[in-house]
Design an enzyme around this catalytic site. Structure first.
Site, short mmCIF file in Angstrom:
data_model
loop_
_atom_site.label_atom_id
_atom_site.label_comp_id
_atom_site.label_asym_id
_atom_site.label_seq_id
_atom_site.Cartn_x
_atom_site.Cartn_y
_atom_site.Cartn_z
N ASP A 262 0.87 -1.17 0.00
CA ASP A 262 0.00 0.00 0.00
C ASP A 262 0.91 1.23 0.00
O ASP A 262 2.12 1.12 0.21
CB ASP A 262 -0.94 -0.02 1.22
CG ASP A 262 -2.17 0.85 0.98
OD1 ASP A 262 -3.19 0.63 1.63
OD2 ASP A 262 -2.09 1.75 0.10
C1 GLC Z 1 -4.38 4.29 -0.35
C2 GLC Z 1 -5.21 3.08 -0.10
C3 GLC Z 1 -5.15 2.07 -1.22
C4 GLC Z 1 -4.97 2.80 -2.53
C5 GLC Z 1 -3.61 3.44 -2.51
C6 GLC Z 1 -3.34 4.25 -3.78
O1 GLC Z 1 -3.84 4.79 0.82
O2 GLC Z 1 -5.06 2.40 1.15
O3 GLC Z 1 -6.35 1.30 -1.18
O4 GLC Z 1 -5.10 1.90 -3.61
O5 GLC Z 1 -3.40 4.26 -1.37
O6 GLC Z 1 -4.16 5.36 -3.83
#
Ligand code: GLC
Length: 714
Positions: A262
């Site tokens: 993430d």
């Molecule tokens: C965010 C989320 C994830 C997302 C990523 C990119 O913090 O937790 O679900 O795909 O960052 O935006």
């Protein structure tokens, strides 16, 4: 022997002629790559400016991410977009406008896997036509916590339903030469302190709950990637958790794709690389470019085996080969090719099939043709429907229909989708419709008193990075509803919420619809159900608690005001008994049960029988439409073990969604996933099927049993 050798020869010959599979192609390509080329694949950039860092020029502006390709070997870049509800945009002066599905909870509430696939296929097509070959959609965190601010992105509380629906969505996304992503892996079930909270959970309980949902989603969806989550699991960050990533995901489940982090979830180079992480995402979200030069040095110094870097590259390339990304031409940004009208219909179908009719006293719904006046109150229902905030935010054509509400920065502001329930209803009734904004209860009371029927639209904005402070509707909407119902007993409440809410006014109103975040055509979907154009067929994918006191954690662990504090939360309180399982185990009566949902017709369920055949357990039954209009039934089968070693009295074992004309009867057969009839034995490291009697119950909801059948399991 001869026959055997002949058979073997045929097989080998066949294998020799078959196209090399994605794994072989990836292996062959890795063998040609230099170390630096492999390192390019494992390091991702955020696709928008962040803390003064700008993304590579090849990134698509205001998008989730970008990873360099390897031109020498025709390996395309990876252009990543969020998320599971459509092509999202990072905050920007004029974010791109795309089609928003209704919330994941709405699609899950359809209990219709085909619809989940079509919804995924639609957003995957928009992703491809927006220049992307990776979509960060396939979100399936179990609803352990009904106040979780991201429940609108997920698929509810049951691992079988959530896993099937999410897996189908991923399959749909990937039908467009776009890599899908099952996330967040794992146990990221609250937003409070999400980057520092340590989840305590036993292996068996974890494998039979959140991990089972993820496992089923991965089996059905065959995602190219899995995104590891922010939180710690039993003391180790998920993105460097050897047990989660190497043992469970890659070894036990045989996952062949890659694990991306993430955004901001990486905390090391060597533990993360050796712990099973394959790609660092979203630089500069992390504190350091762990998978940049530091990884090169770690490999060259032997702290990370060179074979591990090969494996990272191989997994990423496997996903690109397996889902057509390598063989398709690089995606082009051509939104003019998007059929927004057709896509809005896909979104509308998911929204209207996901609407759950919770209460309908006196059959007030569908609205009678003779209704002369309707007072619509609140929820900006004259111009819009609400949507959830955060990375999954999809922006509408023309921007938010209501501006300036909610936080100015991430995860706000609130985006209102320009789909008016009032206008859509006005097109479907001869009644005189008035609108009152609901800001003054007195004014709303007067509006309601003067109409045949009052419809209150109650909204609850939820978003990534925050949990709701309680299960109550915000901004004094409970008082508004009570006031309106006091002025007109023919009051209908339409809920546009991120998840379950309490309803202190429930016995004062005639009807309640859960419309969730209904997406791009949400106003039309709601109006079609209210008017009877569509017979509601949604069933709850999550229990509605009667109060926070019923929850395993009446107060969410952690401290929302703390940015860096470290907290723990104990999921072993309920273990695998998530949602309805918890209520049945603790003998608590919720407000509305899992699987609940009314129809404008009625159904009967019967002839239930269960049998073992060829090692499989098959459950058969009939369902009949006993009412006067066509409708979809959602017969549900639950299983319970008489030996009592399960986490709860019953588990969802299967279901179907069946369209029935008045008087029509259909026979249904369900094959039960053997894991539903087993417990995970952590010591043995495998699922052990329960022996003794298994009792199957059949009905229209988890709390509505119409038939029972017992099967003696050997
Ligand atoms: C965010 C989320 C994830 C997302 C990523 C990119 O913090 O937790 O679900 O795909 O960052 O935006």
């Amino acid at each position: 022997m001869k026959a055997l050798s002949c058979a073997v020869a045929l097989t080998l010959a066949g294998a020799a002629n078959a196209a090399p599979d994605a794994g072989e192609r990836a292996q062959a390509l890795v063998a040609k790559m230099t170390q630096d080329e492999k390192l390019r694949l494992v390091f991702g950039y955020f696709g928008a400016e962040f803390n003064g860092t700008v993304p590579p020029k090849e990134a698509i502006p205001a998008t989730a991410g970008y990873i360099h390709g390897v031109p020498r070997l025709n390996i395309p870049p990876q252009w990543q977009t969020d998320a599971g509800l459509g092509v999202a945009s990072q905050p920007a002066p004029s974010p791109r406008a795309r089609t928003s599905l209704p919330s994941g909870l709405a699609t899950a509430s359809t209990w219709n896997p085909r619809l989940a696939y079509e919804a995924g296929a639609m957003i995957g097509r928009e992703a491809r036509l927006s220049g992307h070959n990776v979509m960060l959609g396939g979100s399936v965190n179990l609803m352990r916590e009904p106040r979780n601010g991201r429940n609108f992105e997920y698929a509810g509380e049951d691992p079988l339903l959530a896993g099937v629906m999410t897996g189908e969505q991923v399959r749909g996304i990937q039908s467009n030469q776009v890599i899908g992503t099952v996330k967040h892996f794992a146990f990221n079930d609250q937003e409070t302190n999400r980057t520092t909270i340590d989840v305590k959970i036993g292996e068996a309980a974890g494998r039979m709950s959140d991990l089972l949902a993820l496992q089923i989603a991965i089996e059905r969806g065959n995602p190219g990637s899995v995104m590891c989550s922010y939180n710690l699991v039993n003391g180790v960050y998920a993105c460097e958790n050897d047990w989660l990533l190497n043992k469970v995901l890659k070894q036990d489940w045989g996952f062949r794709g890659y694990v991306m982090s993430d955004w901001g979830a990486v905390h090391s180079t060597i533990p993360a690389a050796n712990g099973g992480l394959d790609q660092q995402s979203g630089w500069p979200f992390d504190k350091s470019p762990y998978f940049g030069p530091a990884l090169k040095e770690a490999v060259n110094n032997g702290h990370v085996p060179a074979a591990r870097l090969d494996d990272m590259a191989q997994r990423i390339l496997w996903a690109m080969f397996a889902h057509g990304v390598m063989d398709a031409p690089p995606p082009v940004v051509e939104p003019e090719k998007i059929d927004f009208a057709a896509h809005a219909q896909v979104s509308r179908q998911a929204a209207e099939e996901g609407i759950v009719l919770l209460k309908n006293a006196g059959d007030l719904l569908p609205l009678a043709a003779g209704v002369r006046s309707i007072a619509i109150i609140g929820g900006h229902a004259d111009v819009a429907v609400i949507s959830g905030g955060g990375a999954a935010q999809v922006h509408p054509q023309g921007g938010s229909a209501v501006k300036g509400e909610g936080p100015k920065s991430f995860p706000g502001p609130i985006v209102w989708l320009p789909s008016s329930p009032k206008d859509a209803l006005a097109a479907r009734t001869k009644a005189r419709i008035t609108y009152h904004d609901g800001k003054s209860a007195e004014g709303a009371k007067r509006a309601a008193a003067g109409a045949d029927i009052a419809i209150v639209f109650a909204t609850q904005w939820t978003a990534e990075s925050i949990d709701t402070p309680s299960l109550s509707l915000p901004e004094r909407q409970d008082a508004l509803i009570a006031a309106v119902a006091g002025a007109n007993r023919r009051t209908i409440v339409v809920l546009e919420t991120g998840g379950p809410v309490t309803m202190p006014w429930l016995d004062k109103v005639s009807a309640v619809l859960a419309a969730w975040y209904p997406g791009t055509a949400g106003g039309e979907a709601i109006a079609r159900v209210l008017s009877g154009e569509v017979n509601p067929s949604g069933r709850l994918a999550a229990t509605f608690p009667a109060s926070e006191a019923q929850l395993p954690r009446p107060k969410i662990d952690g401290d929302p005001s703390s940015k860096e504090g470290r907290f723990r939360t104990d999921y072993d309180i309920e273990g695998a008994a998530v949602g309805y399982k918890w209520y049945e185990r603790t003998k608590k009566k919720p407000l509305f049960a899992f699987g609940h949902g009314l129809s404008y017709t009625t159904f009967a369920y019967g002839d239930l029988q269960a049998r073992e055949e060829g090692g499989k357990v098959i459950v058969e039954f009939t369902v009949t439409n006993t009412g006067r209009r066509a409708g979809h039934a959602v017969p549900q089968v639950y299983a319970g073990s008489h030996t009592g070693k399960w986490e709860a009295p019953r588990r969802l074992a299967g279901w179907d969604k069946v369209l029935l004309q008045p008087g029509e009867r259909k026979a249904v057969s369900v094959t039960v996933d053997p894991r539903i009839l087993s417990v995970y034995d952590a010591a043995a490291g495998r699922w052990m099927r329960s022996s003794g009697d298994i009792e199957f119950t059949l009905g229209g909801a988890s709390d509505a049993t119409a038939a029972r059948a017992v099967l003696g399991m050997k």
